[in-house]
Design an enzyme around this catalytic site. Sequence first.
Site, PDB file in Angstrom:
ATOM      1  N   PRO A   2       0.813  -1.216   0.000  1.00 23.06           N
ATOM      2  CA  PRO A   2       0.000   0.000   0.000  1.00 23.06           C
ATOM      3  C   PRO A   2       0.845   1.264   0.000  1.00 23.06           C
ATOM      4  O   PRO A   2       1.507   1.571   0.975  1.00 23.06           O
ATOM      5  CB  PRO A   2      -0.815  -0.110   1.296  1.00 23.06           C
ATOM      6  CG  PRO A   2      -0.662  -1.508   1.746  1.00 23.06           C
ATOM      7  CD  PRO A   2       0.638  -1.986   1.208  1.00 23.06           C
ATOM      8  N   GLU A   3       0.843   1.959  -1.110  1.00 25.23           N
ATOM      9  CA  GLU A   3       1.331   3.328  -1.132  1.00 25.23           C
ATOM     10  C   GLU A   3       0.088   4.210  -1.247  1.00 25.23           C
ATOM     11  O   GLU A   3      -1.036   3.718  -1.251  1.00 25.23           O
ATOM     12  CB  GLU A   3       2.290   3.549  -2.302  1.00 25.23           C
ATOM     13  CG  GLU A   3       3.628   2.833  -2.081  1.00 25.23           C
ATOM     14  CD  GLU A   3       4.808   3.652  -2.569  1.00 25.23           C
ATOM     15  OE1 GLU A   3       4.743   4.896  -2.504  1.00 25.23           O
ATOM     16  OE2 GLU A   3       5.795   3.056  -3.018  1.00 25.23           O
TER      17      GLU A   3
END
Length: 271
Positions: A2-3
């Site tokens: 997750p960015e």
Amino acid sequence: MPELPEVEITCQNIEPYLVKKYITSVIVRQPHLRWPIPHNIEKILFGLRIDTVTRRGKYILIGCSKGTLILHLGMSGSLLVQHIGISPQKHDHFDLIINEDIILRLRDPRRFGAILWTTNNAMSHPLLTNLGPEPLSKVFNGSILYKSTRSRSASIKETIMNNRIVVGIGNIYANEALFRAGINPKIAAYKIGINRYIILVKAIKKTLKLAIQAGGSSINDFVHSDNSHGYFQQQYLVYQRTGKPCKKCKDSIKQIKQGQRSSFYCPSCQK
DNA sequence: AATCTTTCCTGCCGGC
DNA sequence: TGCCGGCAGGAAAGAT
């Protein structure tokens, strides 16, 4: 992984299942995330109405009638929306049951994520209060970034990954944005002039917007909240392309270490 | 055994 | 001497 684009898409995906609905029960299977889940979270959340789903950096904020649930996906977390009755898997640590019907389920194998609760203004929470500007907001521009880097001897890549400078830029998009801007990741931040910062900010915004449009990137374990995988991973310009030809000039992409993280760049295009 | 994802925390440094 | 900003390194769990 997750960015910011994945977190943004997660928020968009879960929002319709949550807003104006009620939390009818809570299940904690593994409270030991980055910090312990508050021990009485079941009682705190029971019966609350959810009003908003928003994001600050990579923190997901679920605004309820009596406070805010703060979620972070860490390095391996994902939020799934499932029908009640679906059995939890090995790393499903936390369930919010909505209207006795839908489960919002945190799956996080490496447990670097977090679930916290605050009754005050969420933005004054210790984890959020010192965060820099949102990269996609208007206040984040070349002048701001230039001013906030005058005393920074760290490299530009490490600097844009610093949450106090600007939030939400992780390793993948730091590499991608610097390539787009033609800036070598090793340059000390204070040595870069205003003109190049204007270019860099535009490159950051473009990189993040493209990723959000593409539905978020995925290497291994990011799963959308509807359980489908992201599909942006084919489109990296430099990330994990060590030794492959630069997409602009055909020179070989280099890989180095900066602050224990891998950096990828084109030695010809990025000066 | 090393690597990969995030980011907070500790300890240290130099400047004033 | 103390305070401060800045910075490097370590830590967390698991899959590969």
